[in-house]
Motif scaffolding. Sequence first.
Motif, PDB file in Angstrom:
ATOM      1  N   ALA B 109       0.650  -1.226   0.183  1.00  0.00           N
ATOM      2  CA  ALA B 109       0.294   0.388  -0.030  1.00  0.00           C
ATOM      3  C   ALA B 109       0.570   1.756  -0.171  1.00  0.00           C
ATOM      4  O   ALA B 109       0.234   2.063  -0.802  1.00  0.00           O
ATOM      5  CB  ALA B 109      -0.934   0.256   1.292  1.00  0.00           C
ATOM      6  N   ALA B 110       2.359   0.843   0.852  1.00  0.00           N
ATOM      7  CA  ALA B 110       2.551   2.013   1.015  1.00  0.00           C
ATOM      8  C   ALA B 110       3.433   2.737  -0.669  1.00  0.00           C
ATOM      9  O   ALA B 110       4.076   3.775  -0.962  1.00  0.00           O
ATOM     10  CB  ALA B 110       3.800   2.147   1.713  1.00  0.00           C
ATOM     11  N   LYS B 111       4.220   1.565  -0.775  1.00  0.00           N
ATOM     12  CA  LYS B 111       4.640   1.599  -2.154  1.00  0.00           C
ATOM     13  C   LYS B 111       3.140   2.580  -3.366  1.00  0.00           C
ATOM     14  O   LYS B 111       4.011   3.123  -4.308  1.00  0.00           O
ATOM     15  CB  LYS B 111       5.164   0.381  -2.779  1.00  0.00           C
ATOM     16  N   LEU B 112       2.250   2.248  -3.716  1.00  0.00           N
ATOM     17  CA  LEU B 112       1.329   1.821  -4.591  1.00  0.00           C
ATOM     18  C   LEU B 112       1.317   3.801  -4.832  1.00  0.00           C
ATOM     19  O   LEU B 112       1.224   4.850  -4.831  1.00  0.00           O
ATOM     20  CB  LEU B 112       0.019   1.945  -4.765  1.00  0.00           C
ATOM     21  N   MET B 113       1.072   3.858  -2.987  1.00  0.00           N
ATOM     22  CA  MET B 113       0.909   5.540  -2.834  1.00  0.00           C
ATOM     23  C   MET B 113       1.792   6.187  -2.964  1.00  0.00           C
ATOM     24  O   MET B 113       2.473   7.687  -3.999  1.00  0.00           O
ATOM     25  CB  MET B 113       0.196   5.945  -0.753  1.00  0.00           C
ATOM     26  N   VAL B 114       3.308   6.144  -2.912  1.00  0.00           N
ATOM     27  CA  VAL B 114       4.301   6.915  -2.972  1.00  0.00           C
ATOM     28  C   VAL B 114       4.663   7.179  -4.570  1.00  0.00           C
ATOM     29  O   VAL B 114       5.102   7.887  -4.737  1.00  0.00           O
ATOM     30  CB  VAL B 114       5.646   6.516  -2.235  1.00  0.00           C
ATOM     31  N   LEU B 115       4.289   5.858  -5.270  1.00  0.00           N
ATOM     32  CA  LEU B 115       4.979   6.266  -6.249  1.00  0.00           C
ATOM     33  C   LEU B 115       3.521   6.554  -7.433  1.00  0.00           C
ATOM     34  O   LEU B 115       4.099   7.022  -8.333  1.00  0.00           O
ATOM     35  CB  LEU B 115       4.892   4.405  -7.346  1.00  0.00           C
TER      36      LEU B 115
END
Lengths: 299, 272
Positions: B109-115
């Motif tokens: 989830a964090a990767k999706l948001m950061v990207l």
Amino acid sequence: MRTRTNIEFRNLTKNFGAVHAVSDVSFTVEPGRVTGFLGPNGAGKTTSLRMLLGLVRPTSGTATFGGIEYRNLERPLATVGTALEASSFNPGRTARNHLAVYAIAAGIARKRVGEVLELTGIAEAADRRVGGYSLGMRQRLGLAFALLGDPEVLVLDEPINGLDPEGIRWIRGLLQQLAAEGRTVLVSSHLLSEVQQTVERVVIVSHGRIVYEGTLDALESAATAIVDAPDRDALRTALEAAQLVVTETDAGLVVSAASADIGAIAQRAGVPLSLLHAQRAGLEDVFLQLVGPGTGVGA
Amino acid sequence: MIATLRAELGKLLTTRLWWVLALIMIGYVGFTAGLLAGLFGALGDQLGGQAGAPQLPPEAIAPVVYSTVTAVGYVFPLILGTLAITSEVRYQTLTPTFLAQPKRGRVLAAKLMVLAAAGAVFGVIGLVAAMGLGAPILTATGTDAALDASDTWALAGRIVLAMALWAVVGVGVGSLIPNQIAAIVVVLAFTQFVEPILRFGTSIWEWTASVGRFLPGAASDALVGSSVFTAFGIGGGSVEMLEWWQGGLVLLALAVVVAIAGYLTSWRRDIT
């Protein structure tokens, strides 16, 4: 006072398809001393450790830290420090940034990054990209990652591999110091001689099963004998019926028991012997006998 | 979750990948935008006079130039998102990642948001390149650069949104195809070869065109509302493109579906 945490393996089992990587492994690692987790390559050491750390799902059984599974630890890196293989780095990232990323993720203060870099002796190379590091430096960076959270428990997979003699002496001192501070230290290795001077207790695995658990001293004095009979199969059956570990070699059967006991078992079974010879084996020989023939010796 | 987000941002910014990709994108988008601006500006009058030549109304020229950010540049946030996952697999850094944060779903989830944020930044950078080179050339050739038009800035906003969505799609693709080489081959083959052929192929008949407009690239163009590929009315015929918000939803749905599929298949696997 440091929190004291046991590592507890309970009937841990992992099958990869038809391959039984780890079978019914149970043991407890206690704080205050260094415990060796030994076995040849492919014996199931790394798989056991990865199950302990929640990276691999066990087929059955549990591996916990004082009853708590890794993924349920409130502050994982501050409870358990881990160094697995020496290759888990993005080669384009510097050592300092590598550690900083995981410090941030685990809520560890940034200044701790500098401290562990100093402690592991790679502070001068900290701002170079890890791609240019030697194996020894990668091992030190792996250890720096393990120490990041100042953890109560350390789980280190082959930490001595690739270190130079000076590095080996340094890590031995460090491990003993960490244990003396009351931490729980579990160190795996495929070479007994590597950890012989560091560990007090050993757990030896072979083909995914525990073949010995106890102190090194007891291991050294473990009696073994070589025994043979014209009817070798009958002898083997009798010995195995008596719950003894039997290894077949060209010279005869190697049995972990006193020769008098072996003679008595053979007599009761009515098997005439052609050879019975007590062995004064060195530690390494005992180890190799335990893990069985043809299993990655010296690899 | 905040810590996981910050860590993922740190990972993205501590290797050279993001700015190397950004530089290549600036060069590619800037060149394409400049070329199109020069072409339409200088040749617009001549083309307009010839029967059968592609027709482009003057007010559509500036959007076509600026939308090169997505029309040719969308592959950059897509690759950035894909590599954000596959490089962790390739360099086995999923091990320390999951040791520091054992709740794997949060990491994804964090990767999706950061990207998503990184994709938006790529959109802004791309717009700077496209407008920075395109607008002066348009002005110099006597075409309206339309920088004072509110439509232009609405377009810019939709471009930024599309770039953010493409980066999210990339994360989904990476989580579904963890093998770095396989993932890059799939991304490049699909975006550079398969999709263009499908878009052209489906545009031949009306019933296929109504399906083809749901292709990711077509949806992206619909969201942005302008593209050099659709400006001349190639394909589509009587079939309308999707509404801009429909295009956005198609991209978002694609991202969510591949990310969930990736989570369920490869993300929860044993890390050996």
